[in-house]
Each structure stands twice: as C-alpha cells, then as structure tokens.
Write a protein that holds these residues in place. Structure first.
Motif, PDB file in Angstrom:
ATOM      1  N   LEU A 199      -5.234  30.993 -13.902  1.00  0.00           N
ATOM      2  CA  LEU A 199      -5.202  30.263 -15.168  1.00  0.00           C
ATOM      3  C   LEU A 199      -5.090  28.770 -14.906  1.00  0.00           C
ATOM      4  O   LEU A 199      -4.393  28.350 -13.975  1.00  0.00           O
ATOM      5  N   TYR A 200      -5.724  28.001 -15.778  1.00  0.00           N
ATOM      6  CA  TYR A 200      -5.663  26.542 -15.668  1.00  0.00           C
ATOM      7  C   TYR A 200      -4.770  25.980 -16.766  1.00  0.00           C
ATOM      8  O   TYR A 200      -4.779  26.465 -17.904  1.00  0.00           O
ATOM      9  N   TYR A 201      -4.032  24.926 -16.433  1.00  0.00           N
ATOM     10  CA  TYR A 201      -3.080  24.314 -17.365  1.00  0.00           C
ATOM     11  C   TYR A 201      -3.157  22.808 -17.238  1.00  0.00           C
ATOM     12  O   TYR A 201      -3.320  22.273 -16.138  1.00  0.00           O
ATOM     13  N   HIS A 202      -3.035  22.102 -18.377  1.00  0.00           N
ATOM     14  CA  HIS A 202      -3.004  20.631 -18.305  1.00  0.00           C
ATOM     15  C   HIS A 202      -2.172  20.081 -19.463  1.00  0.00           C
ATOM     16  O   HIS A 202      -2.503  20.295 -20.626  1.00  0.00           O
ATOM     17  N   TYR A 203      -1.124  19.354 -19.109  1.00  0.00           N
ATOM     18  CA  TYR A 203      -0.209  18.748 -20.100  1.00  0.00           C
ATOM     19  C   TYR A 203      -0.317  17.231 -20.023  1.00  0.00           C
ATOM     20  O   TYR A 203      -0.290  16.656 -18.932  1.00  0.00           O
ATOM     21  N   TYR A 204      -0.393  16.560 -21.185  1.00  0.00           N
ATOM     22  CA  TYR A 204      -0.711  15.130 -21.215  1.00  0.00           C
ATOM     23  C   TYR A 204       0.333  14.208 -21.846  1.00  0.00           C
ATOM     24  O   TYR A 204       0.219  12.994 -21.723  1.00  0.00           O
ATOM     25  N   GLU A 205       1.288  14.726 -22.608  1.00  0.00           N
ATOM     26  CA  GLU A 205       2.080  13.830 -23.465  1.00  0.00           C
ATOM     27  C   GLU A 205       3.188  13.087 -22.713  1.00  0.00           C
ATOM     28  O   GLU A 205       4.340  13.518 -22.685  1.00  0.00           O
ATOM     29  N   PHE A 206       2.813  11.984 -22.095  1.00  0.00           N
ATOM     30  CA  PHE A 206       3.756  11.109 -21.392  1.00  0.00           C
ATOM     31  C   PHE A 206       3.180   9.700 -21.384  1.00  0.00           C
ATOM     32  O   PHE A 206       1.984   9.538 -21.159  1.00  0.00           O
ATOM     33  N   PRO A 207       3.973   8.652 -21.596  1.00  0.00           N
ATOM     34  CA  PRO A 207       5.401   8.695 -21.907  1.00  0.00           C
ATOM     35  C   PRO A 207       5.638   9.155 -23.345  1.00  0.00           C
ATOM     36  O   PRO A 207       4.875   8.797 -24.232  1.00  0.00           O
ATOM     37  N   ALA A 208       6.702   9.921 -23.542  1.00  0.00           N
ATOM     38  CA  ALA A 208       6.998  10.461 -24.860  1.00  0.00           C
ATOM     39  C   ALA A 208       8.384  11.095 -24.856  1.00  0.00           C
ATOM     40  O   ALA A 208       9.046  11.140 -23.818  1.00  0.00           O
ATOM     41  N   GLU A 209       8.759  11.577 -26.040  1.00  0.00           N
ATOM     42  CA  GLU A 209      10.030  12.268 -26.187  1.00  0.00           C
ATOM     43  C   GLU A 209      10.160  13.354 -25.093  1.00  0.00           C
ATOM     44  O   GLU A 209       9.187  14.045 -24.785  1.00  0.00           O
ATOM     45  N   HIS A 210      11.325  13.483 -24.536  1.00  0.00           N
ATOM     46  CA  HIS A 210      11.675  14.479 -23.509  1.00  0.00           C
ATOM     47  C   HIS A 210      11.146  14.169 -22.108  1.00  0.00           C
ATOM     48  O   HIS A 210      11.455  14.869 -21.151  1.00  0.00           O
ATOM     49  N   SER A 211      10.303  13.095 -22.045  1.00  0.00           N
ATOM     50  CA  SER A 211       9.949  12.534 -20.737  1.00  0.00           C
ATOM     51  C   SER A 211       9.465  13.539 -19.688  1.00  0.00           C
ATOM     52  O   SER A 211       9.952  13.539 -18.561  1.00  0.00           O
ATOM     53  N   VAL A 212       8.535  14.371 -20.094  1.00  0.00           N
ATOM     54  CA  VAL A 212       7.940  15.301 -19.121  1.00  0.00           C
ATOM     55  C   VAL A 212       6.620  14.691 -18.644  1.00  0.00           C
ATOM     56  O   VAL A 212       5.727  14.415 -19.452  1.00  0.00           O
ATOM     57  N   LYS A 213       6.515  14.487 -17.360  1.00  0.00           N
ATOM     58  CA  LYS A 213       5.352  13.770 -16.833  1.00  0.00           C
ATOM     59  C   LYS A 213       4.075  14.601 -16.926  1.00  0.00           C
ATOM     60  O   LYS A 213       4.122  15.826 -16.954  1.00  0.00           O
ATOM     61  N   ARG A 214       2.959  13.866 -16.981  1.00  0.00           N
ATOM     62  CA  ARG A 214       1.662  14.566 -17.048  1.00  0.00           C
ATOM     63  C   ARG A 214       1.474  15.462 -15.838  1.00  0.00           C
ATOM     64  O   ARG A 214       1.816  15.066 -14.719  1.00  0.00           O
ATOM     65  N   HIS A 215       0.908  16.595 -16.073  1.00  0.00           N
ATOM     66  CA  HIS A 215       0.608  17.459 -14.935  1.00  0.00           C
ATOM     67  C   HIS A 215      -0.484  18.464 -15.260  1.00  0.00           C
ATOM     68  O   HIS A 215      -0.728  18.777 -16.427  1.00  0.00           O
ATOM     69  N   TYR A 216      -1.135  18.916 -14.209  1.00  0.00           N
ATOM     70  CA  TYR A 216      -2.072  20.025 -14.335  1.00  0.00           C
ATOM     71  C   TYR A 216      -1.783  21.008 -13.212  1.00  0.00           C
ATOM     72  O   TYR A 216      -1.084  20.652 -12.239  1.00  0.00           O
ATOM     73  N   GLY A 217      -2.283  22.224 -13.356  1.00  0.00           N
ATOM     74  CA  GLY A 217      -1.976  23.188 -12.314  1.00  0.00           C
ATOM     75  C   GLY A 217      -2.737  24.484 -12.466  1.00  0.00           C
ATOM     76  O   GLY A 217      -3.515  24.674 -13.410  1.00  0.00           O
TER      77      GLY A 217
END
Ligand code: SGN
Ligand code: CA
Length: 542
Positions: free
Chosen positions: A457-475
């Motif tokens: 499975l492919y995953y990609h998260y983008y919401e940074f900088p933002a609330e909760h400070s989770v850095k961008r990542h894919y995997g």
C-alpha cells in the motif's frame, strides 16, 4: 446439443444476479476519527459496540483496511474520487478547496441512473457536486444544536445532538425524499467521534466507573524516531485541560478555553445546566486531587515521558482516563444511531438489495505512544475500521463460493479507501474509469482471493506545518515491513518489521542485517510512486 444447452443454462442462471447487480443500493456510513481500538468486533479491550458489530456479524470485517492520507478532507477526497491525494488535488485540510468539477464516484453513479445523497460532515470546502440531495454541516460541525448548510446556500440551526440529527435526516431522505424507482447511494457522514468528544447529555454518566487500560507504549520517548519527537499530539503534553479534558474554571484561561466555552454554550439552558453540573463536580475533584496541576503540567511539557515523576504520571493518566471516557460516550450514541439506521433498512425491506458499509475517515490514537489525533503512517492512524453487510444475492454468491471452505466473514487482503469508489461503481454495473487508483473490492466480497491482488500500500501525508506538527511523509507497507520517509524540513527514513515490532517502537532503518529488506521496500516504494504518478518522485531519488 446437450452440452450447448448446459452452457446456456449456466449463462441464464447468472442472469438474475447480473441484472439485480444493476440495482444494488449503497448506504455508506462514515464516522470521523473512529478507530478500531474502540470497536468491539476489532478489539474487545475497551468498549462494546453491538450495532457496529452487527454489520460485521451479518457480513464482513476487513482486517487490513487502510487510508491513503490520514486526515479528514484528504481522506474524503480519496474516497469520493478513488484516487490518491496528489491525483485528486486535495492534499490537506488547511489549504485545499476540492475541485468539484472533477470526475467523482457519485457523479458516475448518477450517470448510471442512481439517486445520490450526502448528509453530515463534508469538509471539502467547495459545495458538494454529484448529489441529488445534500445537507451538510459547516466545516467540522457542532455537536450541540448544530447548524446545517442547505442546498440553496441557506443555513438552518437544528435542535439536538448532531449524531441523532444526521441519522434522522438520513432516514427522512430514505423514507420520504428519494425517488423510490431508482437505486440509490447515500453517504451518511458523522462528525462523531471528532475532538473534543462532547457527549450526548443522556450519556454524560456512561463509562464513569470504568478504568481504561493504559497502552504499553503510553510513556514512549520516541527514541530513534525524529519526526515523532516533534509532534504536538501528546495526551500528557499537548491535551488542553479545559477544551479536551473539560476541567473548566471561569478564571483559568488556556489556549482553547474560549473555543470550549463557545461549544458548550450552544446547549439549551437545561442541558447546559446538566452538562455543567456533571463536569463542574469532576473539576472540583480534580482541583482537590491536583492543586499543583500547573507545576505538574509544566513537568509533562518539559520532561521526557519516561522521566515523569509519580505525581506527573498521575496527572497524565487522569487526562488519559477523561479522554477515553468522553470518547467512549460519543461512540455509544454513534453505535445507537447505526443500530437505528440498520433497523430502518431492515423494516423498510431494503437490506436484501443494499450494501451497507461502515468505516471511518481514518484511525486514531487512544494513548498508544502517549498520543491522541492521527496523521502518522503508524498502524493506529493508518488503519481504519471497515465492515460491510452485503445485499442478499451477493451474500448468497459469497456463500456458494465459500461452500467448502466455510466463511469466517473476515477479509485479510490489503484494502484502502481509494477502493470504495471502484467497488460501488462495479456493484452498480457502471464502468470503472481507468484513471482511478483504487480497485474494486467486489471479488473479495464474493469470497474470491485474486492471485494478483495488491501486495503493498502507498501512503502520503502533506499537512505540515500545521496543528499537531506531524511532518510530511510518504511510505509503503507490505503487510510486514513498513518504510517511511519524512521530508520537507527533515530527511529521515524509518523502517519497521511489524512481525517483530508490532508497536513500531524500533526504527531499524540503516541497521546491519536490514539491507535486503530496505532495498526491496525502496524498490517497492518507487514502483508505487511511478504507478500512481506521484510527482514527489521528481524531488527525491530513491
Ligand atoms: C481540528 C482539531 C485537530 C484535528 C483537526 C483535523 N482541532 O483542527 O485536533 O487534528 O481538526 O481533524 S480543534 O481544536 O478544532 O478540535 S480532521 O479529522 O478533521 O482531519
Ligand atoms: Ca477525521
């Protein structure tokens, strides 16, 4: 001749199924932030959810169900388009406006002769398109006496608790508003169980005697995981004592106390009194128990979790219990309402012809790693609950297929929220467009185990900088190994072997002995980024 006749009979016997497949309805119930740890058909350690479990008991439960981007708006956009975030354009909640002119599953179903409706949380900023009827809450919505946006652009404020109202509206559409000659799709999108977990007044006292078991990883220090060290979604450190745990004092101001007041004062007089009476008495107990809460909170914010003093731990665990209890109360109302909708569908004679889906826009942390919220590609928020009750003919087809093997109602293949759109389209007998990234789950529903089913499975998260400070990542995740790359203002790789380390505490990237697995997973990541045309490929050489 005899043989030909036999063949014809076989073809004819398939016809009723094919014809009825054209008319299957879809009731898609999606909650917000409801995680498998708080659904008893997945995990019995915390609470009971009899009505949600009913769907699984009558049908199926997916054990490997995941999202493509663990955040509300993006998740909804993936679901409705069948495409990964970079292909549907809605990558994060904060800067996105969903392009409603693009191809979507509800539009394609409309073209196939379906009537479509959407009720509840939408969160994609632009007005919904592709629905014959919609009635949505603005933004995140309100639990108490909530406003709704109508199709003509006006806003009406409804009396009551949001989860009940969304269900009432869904039943009203099913019973009175739709064209009963047509097959239908209805999306029932709840705000529950979203922060800040405001319970229905009648359930204020529920779960108050329950001590929820602390997860083993509650005092995680995030050694070897740089991105996890800088997040701001920590129960001990970041959870607001007023807004989240509801310890309100008139002269005590926190970052979110005004926000909290605005939400609670939406309640009518009598309900507001009941609410205040309940939480005020808990606040008095809290102040008696933690007169030094300012100093303790300061310790929680400045020390490593494993170094907390006993008193600071007591405050952290107090926050955890408050969080769990309120979350559980909100699930309880949700579970009641899913039961109410299931009863309606049964009584209206619709279950035979309807696929019922229950899922969430992503998973959530219930204290694992010490967290609330989501966003990370780690299991608790990457996974999302998914159960389905099949239309009768499809269930029969499944049973016939599984005749010799028996049906345990479990599907272990890896599925993702980009698969719902192709599934509903195939179920409607409509064409699945080639540019959708997801694949139809129909073969799995029928009890088949396609040999060429995806193995990662492919995953990609983008919401940074933002609330909760989770850095961008894919995997990429292959069911055992998970490879993640955090990027933008950081360049950090992580590799986990979930067989040896199910809680993802030991980042083994770069460690001797992992070379082969790393090479394989990097190759797989690149393959998926190419397959899905993720432009991030141009920024990084893998
Ligand atoms: C709000 C919440 C966050 C949450 C986001 C996204 N803050 O901003 O805690 O992560 O929504 O959630 S709050 O102060 O408004 O409660 S999402 O599910 O909609 O993506
Ligand atoms: Ca959400």
């Amino acid at each position: 001749m005899k043989q030909t006749y036999g063949k014809m009979a076989a073809v004819l016997s398939l016809l009723p199924i094919a014809a009825s497949a054209q008319r299957y309805n879809v009731v898609y119930i999606m909650t917000d932030d409801h995680t498998a740890q708080m659904m008893s058909c997945y995990d019995r350690s915390h609470i009971q959810t009899p009505n949600l479990d009913r769907i699984a008991e009558n049908g199926l439960r997916f054990t490997q169900s995941y999202v493509a981007n663990s955040l509300s708006g993006p998740s909804r956009a993936c679901m409705i388009t069948g495409k990964h975030s970079h292909n549907n354009g809605f990558t994060n909640n904060e800067h996105g406006i969903f392009d409603g002119s693009q191809q979507t599953m509800p539009k394609l179903l409309q073209q196939a002769g379906y009537e479509t409706a959407l009720i509840g949380k939408w969160h994609l900023v632009s007005d919904p398109t592709g629905f014959d009827f919609w009635n949505i809450v603005p933004g995140q919505g309100d639990y108490y006496n909530p406003p709704f946006i109508n199709m003509d652009g006006t806003t009406s404020t409804e009396k009551g608790y949001l989860t009940n109202i969304i269900t009432d509206k869904a039943i009203d559409w099913l019973e009175n508003k739709r064209d009963k000659e047509k097959p239908f799709l209805i999306l029932v999108h709840h705000k529950a169980i979203h922060r800040d977990w405001l319970p229905e007044i009648k359930y204020l006292h529920e779960y108050e005697d329950q001590e929820f078991q602390l997860p083993d990883t509650f005092y995680d220090d995030f050694d070897g995981r740089r991105a996890a060290q800088t997040q701001e979604m920590h129960i001990a450190k970041d959870m607001d004592l007023v807004y989240d745990t509801k310890m309100y004092q008139p002269y005590e101001h926190t970052r979110l106390s005004e926000h909290y007041k605005n939400m609670v004062t939406r309640l009518d007089g009598r309900d507001q009194l009941a609410y205040s009476f309940f939480y005020d008495s808990l606040t008095v107990d809290f102040l008696n128990r933690f007169p030094d809460f300012h100093e303790l909170q300061n310790e929680l914010e400045t020390q490593k979790p494993s170094q907390y003093s006993e008193r600071a731990r007591a405050l952290a665990e107090f926050k955890y219990q408050r969080y769990m209890r309120d979350y559980a109360k909100v699930v309880k109302t949700l579970d009641d309402n899913v039961g109410r909708l299931l009863d309606y569908l049964e009584n209206a004679g619709l279950t035979d012809s309807t696929l019922i889906v229950y899922t969430s826009d992503q998973g959530f942390y219930m204290g694992e790693h010490g967290w609330f919220d989501k966003r990370f590609m780690y299991q608790e928020s990457f996974a999302t609950p998914l159960v389905m009750q099949l239309p009768r003919t499809l269930q029969k087809e499944r049973e016939a297929n599984l005749h010799d093997k028996g049906d345990d109602g479990l599907i272990h293949e890896m599925v993702q929220n980009i698969d719902y759109a192709p599934t509903f389209l195939e179920l409607a007998g409509a064409q699945v467009p080639a540019d959708m990234d997801g694949v139809s789950l129909l073969p799995l529903l029928k009890g088949e185990h396609p040999k060429n089913w995806r193995h990662s499975l492919y995953y990609h998260y983008y919401e940074f900088p933002a609330e909760h400070s989770v850095k961008r990542h894919y995997g990429v995740f292959d069911g055992r190994y998970k490879l993640i790359h955090f990027y933008q203002d950081i360049d950090a790789w992580e590799l986990y072997d979930l067989q040896a380390d199910p809680h993802e505490l030991h980042n083994i990237y770069g460690q001797p002995g992992t070379e082969k697995a790393t090479r394989r997973m990097r190759k797989e990541l690149k393959r998926l980024q190419l397959q899905y045309h993720d432009p991030i490929l141009n920024d990084f050489t893998l």
